[in-house]
Design an enzyme around this catalytic site. Structure first.
Site, PDB file in Angstrom:
ATOM      1  N   LYS A 153       0.849  -1.186   0.000  1.00  0.00           N
ATOM      2  CA  LYS A 153       0.000   0.000   0.000  1.00  0.00           C
ATOM      3  C   LYS A 153       0.887   1.239   0.000  1.00  0.00           C
ATOM      4  CE  LYS A 153      -1.817   3.013   2.596  1.00  0.00           C
ATOM      5  NZ  LYS A 153      -1.894   4.102   1.622  1.00  0.00           N
TER       6      LYS A 153
ATOM      7  N   CYS B  87      13.492  11.846   5.575  1.00  0.00           N
ATOM      8  CA  CYS B  87      13.415  11.430   6.985  1.00  0.00           C
ATOM      9  C   CYS B  87      14.702  11.760   7.732  1.00  0.00           C
ATOM     10  CB  CYS B  87      13.112   9.948   7.076  1.00  0.00           C
ATOM     11  SG  CYS B  87      14.233   8.940   6.101  1.00  0.00           S
TER      12      CYS B  87
ATOM     13  N   GLU C 203       8.719  16.892  14.042  1.00  0.00           N
ATOM     14  CA  GLU C 203       9.143  16.858  12.645  1.00  0.00           C
ATOM     15  C   GLU C 203       8.211  17.724  11.799  1.00  0.00           C
ATOM     16  OE1 GLU C 203       8.502  13.089  10.731  1.00  0.00           O
ATOM     17  OE2 GLU C 203      10.543  13.058   9.977  1.00  0.00           O
TER      18      GLU C 203
HETATM   19  P1  NAD Z   1       2.164   8.845   7.114  1.00  0.00           P
HETATM   20  O1  NAD Z   1       2.443   8.186   8.411  1.00  0.00           O
HETATM   21  O2  NAD Z   1       1.110   9.879   7.067  1.00  0.00           O
HETATM   22  O3  NAD Z   1       1.724   7.768   6.015  1.00  0.00           O
HETATM   23  C1  NAD Z   1       2.579   6.709   5.638  1.00  0.00           C
HETATM   24  C2  NAD Z   1       1.732   5.589   5.038  1.00  0.00           C
HETATM   25  O4  NAD Z   1       0.881   5.060   6.041  1.00  0.00           O
HETATM   26  C3  NAD Z   1       0.817   6.048   3.896  1.00  0.00           C
HETATM   27  O5  NAD Z   1       0.766   5.046   2.912  1.00  0.00           O
HETATM   28  C4  NAD Z   1      -0.513   6.185   4.597  1.00  0.00           C
HETATM   29  O6  NAD Z   1      -1.632   6.071   3.748  1.00  0.00           O
HETATM   30  C5  NAD Z   1      -0.461   5.024   5.565  1.00  0.00           C
HETATM   31  N1  NAD Z   1      -1.365   5.086   6.711  1.00  0.00           N
HETATM   32  C6  NAD Z   1      -1.885   6.188   7.309  1.00  0.00           C
HETATM   33  N2  NAD Z   1      -2.681   5.817   8.338  1.00  0.00           N
HETATM   34  C7  NAD Z   1      -2.656   4.465   8.392  1.00  0.00           C
HETATM   35  C8  NAD Z   1      -3.269   3.495   9.238  1.00  0.00           C
HETATM   36  N3  NAD Z   1      -4.070   3.835  10.250  1.00  0.00           N
HETATM   37  N4  NAD Z   1      -3.013   2.199   9.012  1.00  0.00           N
HETATM   38  C9  NAD Z   1      -2.184   1.813   8.015  1.00  0.00           C
HETATM   39  N5  NAD Z   1      -1.583   2.689   7.170  1.00  0.00           N
HETATM   40  C10 NAD Z   1      -1.811   3.997   7.364  1.00  0.00           C
HETATM   41  O7  NAD Z   1       3.541   9.383   6.577  1.00  0.00           O
HETATM   42  P2  NAD Z   1       3.809  10.282   5.287  1.00  0.00           P
HETATM   43  O8  NAD Z   1       3.329  11.662   5.585  1.00  0.00           O
HETATM   44  O9  NAD Z   1       3.298   9.567   4.090  1.00  0.00           O
HETATM   45  O10 NAD Z   1       5.413  10.248   5.216  1.00  0.00           O
HETATM   46  C11 NAD Z   1       6.240  11.121   5.892  1.00  0.00           C
HETATM   47  C12 NAD Z   1       6.827  10.457   7.118  1.00  0.00           C
HETATM   48  O11 NAD Z   1       7.566   9.301   6.750  1.00  0.00           O
HETATM   49  C13 NAD Z   1       7.798  11.346   7.858  1.00  0.00           C
HETATM   50  O12 NAD Z   1       7.539  11.270   9.231  1.00  0.00           O
HETATM   51  C14 NAD Z   1       9.153  10.735   7.546  1.00  0.00           C
HETATM   52  O13 NAD Z   1      10.149  10.980   8.507  1.00  0.00           O
HETATM   53  C15 NAD Z   1       8.804   9.293   7.465  1.00  0.00           C
HETATM   54  N6  NAD Z   1       9.832   8.568   6.717  1.00  0.00           N
HETATM   55  C16 NAD Z   1      10.722   7.792   7.404  1.00  0.00           C
HETATM   56  C17 NAD Z   1      11.736   7.123   6.722  1.00  0.00           C
HETATM   57  C18 NAD Z   1      12.749   6.262   7.460  1.00  0.00           C
HETATM   58  O14 NAD Z   1      13.543   5.592   6.810  1.00  0.00           O
HETATM   59  N7  NAD Z   1      12.774   6.261   8.781  1.00  0.00           N
HETATM   60  C19 NAD Z   1      11.825   7.232   5.343  1.00  0.00           C
HETATM   61  C20 NAD Z   1      10.900   8.036   4.666  1.00  0.00           C
HETATM   62  C21 NAD Z   1       9.896   8.683   5.370  1.00  0.00           C
END
Ligand code: NAD
Length: 504
Positions: free
Chosen positions: A176, A285, A386
């Site tokens: 997803k 990130c 963040e």
């Molecule tokens: P997000 O948490 O909003 O969403 C990430 C994914 O989770 C999306 O596909 C979203 O649809 C899904 N999601 C949302 N609610 C959910 C639920 N209840 N159950 C299952 N899936 C759900 O994050 P974002 O805004 O898409 O991405 C940015 C974040 O990702 C930042 O915090 C960034 O630091 C982090 N990130 C971390 C790394 C790492 O390697 N640590 C790498 C890239 C991004």
């Protein structure tokens, strides 16, 4: 809608059960990019069940490792030959510059090749049981059905960090991607299918996380959830996976310290401090969002950063002069604006940026100027939380002697619930090693910022994550390890319930 921008469930391309769709528009200029199905929770459950059947009854978990590796290599070959087209899909979904998207493709190719190699490495080992009639061995097996949930920044790269090891180890999965950036995930599962991956091994569900996420993280048919995204979502997913004790891997956010000592090579340190925070408009990130600079060089460093940040050129995928791009959405830009406003209200000094750029070229995109908040303290929300935008906070440290300065820098750098990455700049090698050893973050750069290699591990300390990606550990997350004890000469032991008196 073409047949290949649908959901992929059990080998069939489908629309959403209720026919709902979502328009994807480029965040750089609002141009329409794609119309994709918006899956229902029932679609997600169907995908989980298809992955379960493919794991329990299909050939993939038992496919010899060299064949699994060959498929990953074929995927890397396809990405090499279709690089321009896939980079464009990614650039249009994210608004990022083509030059960056092409570099991402190179990274992704090396990730698939890396896991193709690992698929055949470490097949297991024989353990000496100390008994001549026993063969005792440790073997690796796939975990089962994996829910792979990815964010919108670096969409295909983040996806490749999950799909490649999941397939290398013989798992089936439901992918997803972020609802904001689905296009390259569609390309990926379509290409895997064309390259011979059996039906049901790769399933694709598109849609909002709160709608399709719960079945992927709660269903008993799922064995592993691997999630990359924000801390709040990560906590929710961890809780929903708990009742069925799933394997869980979380790659969450970071508030990454970039420490500059006065004895650093300042030319390089200042230059890389800009890359650290403004690459991809801070939507990384591991972005170096917290500059922690020794007080004695504060003015020199910050004045230079401010002057150069003011000159950064913003633009979309096809602007070859642009240095960085837009934010991903209107909502995300509002969140970044709120963090900057809160920082100023809490006492930070806005030195540059803090606004949307002016000009017709930016009107239809979600641009935000590179921003520097000076004189911050670790009590401020803009330092602790963040913003995931082009916002650099500046804190200072000082100390009466060498040890006191190091203690002060380390204390600030570790004063966060996150622990993803960080950097230390100094020309004193001893100091560099001492400080790196004390930083509670998963990746530390010394006199550099941002490079990574797939052979090394990636993962967070503290609330930045659970588990590791890449390296050998990355594959370990997707395998169960089993000890097989084979007694080749079984014999009764007569330890219990032996012959009764008079019966022998
Ligand atoms: P997000 O948490 O909003 O969403 C990430 C994914 O989770 C999306 O596909 C979203 O649809 C899904 N999601 C949302 N609610 C959910 C639920 N209840 N159950 C299952 N899936 C759900 O994050 P974002 O805004 O898409 O991405 C940015 C974040 O990702 C930042 O915090 C960034 O630091 C982090 N990130 C971390 C790394 C790492 O390697 N640590 C790498 C890239 C991004």
């Amino acid at each position: 809608m073409t047949g290949t921008t649908r959901l992929l469930i059990g080998g069939e391309w489908r629309d959403a059960a209720d026919g709902a769709t979502r328009e994807i528009r480029c965040p750089a200029d609002g141009r329409p990019v794609a119309t994709v199905p918006e899956a229902t929770a029932d679609d997600a459950l169907d995908a989980v069940r298809a992955a379960r059947v493919a794991f329990d009854e299909g050939p993939w978990p038992h496919t010899p490792a060299p064949e699994r590796a060959a498929l990953l290599h074929r995927l890397a070959d396809r990405l090499t030959s279709e690089k321009e087209e896939v980079a464009r899909l990614e650039a249009l979904d994210t608004g990022k510059r083509m030059v960056e998207a092409r570099l991402d493709m190179d990274d992704i190719i090396s990730v698939f090749r890396h896991y193709a190699g690992l698929a055949q490495a470490e097949a297991g080992r024989v353990v000496d049981a100390g008994m001549p009639d026993v063969v005792s061995r440790v073997v690796h097996e796939p975990v089962g059905v994996c829910s792979l949930i990815t964010p919108w920044n670096y969409p295909l790269l983040q996806t490749s960090w999950k799909v490649a090891p999941a397939l290398a180890a013989g798992n089936t999965f439901v992918l997803k991607p972020s609802e904001l950036t689905p296009s390259t995930a569609v390309w990926l599962v379509r290409t895997l299918t064309e390259e011979g991956l059996p039906a049901g091994v790769a399933n694709l569900v598109l849609g909002a996380g709160d709608r399709v996420g719960p079945p992927l993280t709660e269903a008993p048919e799922v064995d592993l959830v691997s999630f990359t995204g924000g801390l709040v979502t990560g906590r929710r997913i961890m809780a929903s996976a708990a009742p069925t004790v799933k394997r869980i891997a979380l790659e969450l956010g970071g508030k990454n310290p970039n420490i500059l000592f006065a004895d650093a090579d300042l030319d390089a340190a200042i230059d890389l401090a800009l890359t650290a925070i403004f690459l991809d408009s801070g939507q990384v990130c591991s972005a170096g969002s917290r500059l922690i600079v020794e007080e004695s060089i504060h003015d020199e460093v910050v004045d230079e950063l401010v002057a150069r940040a003011a000159r950064i050129r913003l633009g979309g995928p096809d602007d070859e002069q642009a240095e960085t791009g837009p934010l991903i959405s209107a909502g995300h830009r509002e969140k970044v604006e709120a963090y900057v406003a809160a920082g100023v209200a809490e006492g930070a000094v806005l030195r540059v940026g803090g606004a949307r750029p002016e000009g017709a070229a930016y009107d239809a995109g979600f641009y935000y100027l590179p921003t520097i908040l000076d004189r911050c303290t670790s009590a401020m929300s803009c330092v602790q939380e963040e913003s995931f935008g082009p916002v650099l906070t500046v804190e200072t440290f000082s100390g009466e002697d060498r040890d006191a300065a190091e203690d002060a820098a380390v204390a600030l750098a570790n004063d966060t619930v996150y622990g993803l990455a960080g950097a230390v700049w100094t020309q004193n090698a001893g100091r560099a090693e001492r400080v790196a050893a004390r930083l509670r973050h998963g990746t530390i750069w010394i006199n550099d910022y941002h490079p990574y290699v797939p052979q090394a591990e990636w993962g967070g300390f503290k609330q930045s994550g659970v588990g590791r990606e890449l390296g050998l550990a990355g594959l370990a997350e997707y395998r169960e390890t089993k000890h097989v004890w084979h007694n080749t000469r079984p014999a009764a032991q007569h330890w219990f319930g032996g012959p009764q008196d008079g019966q022998s």
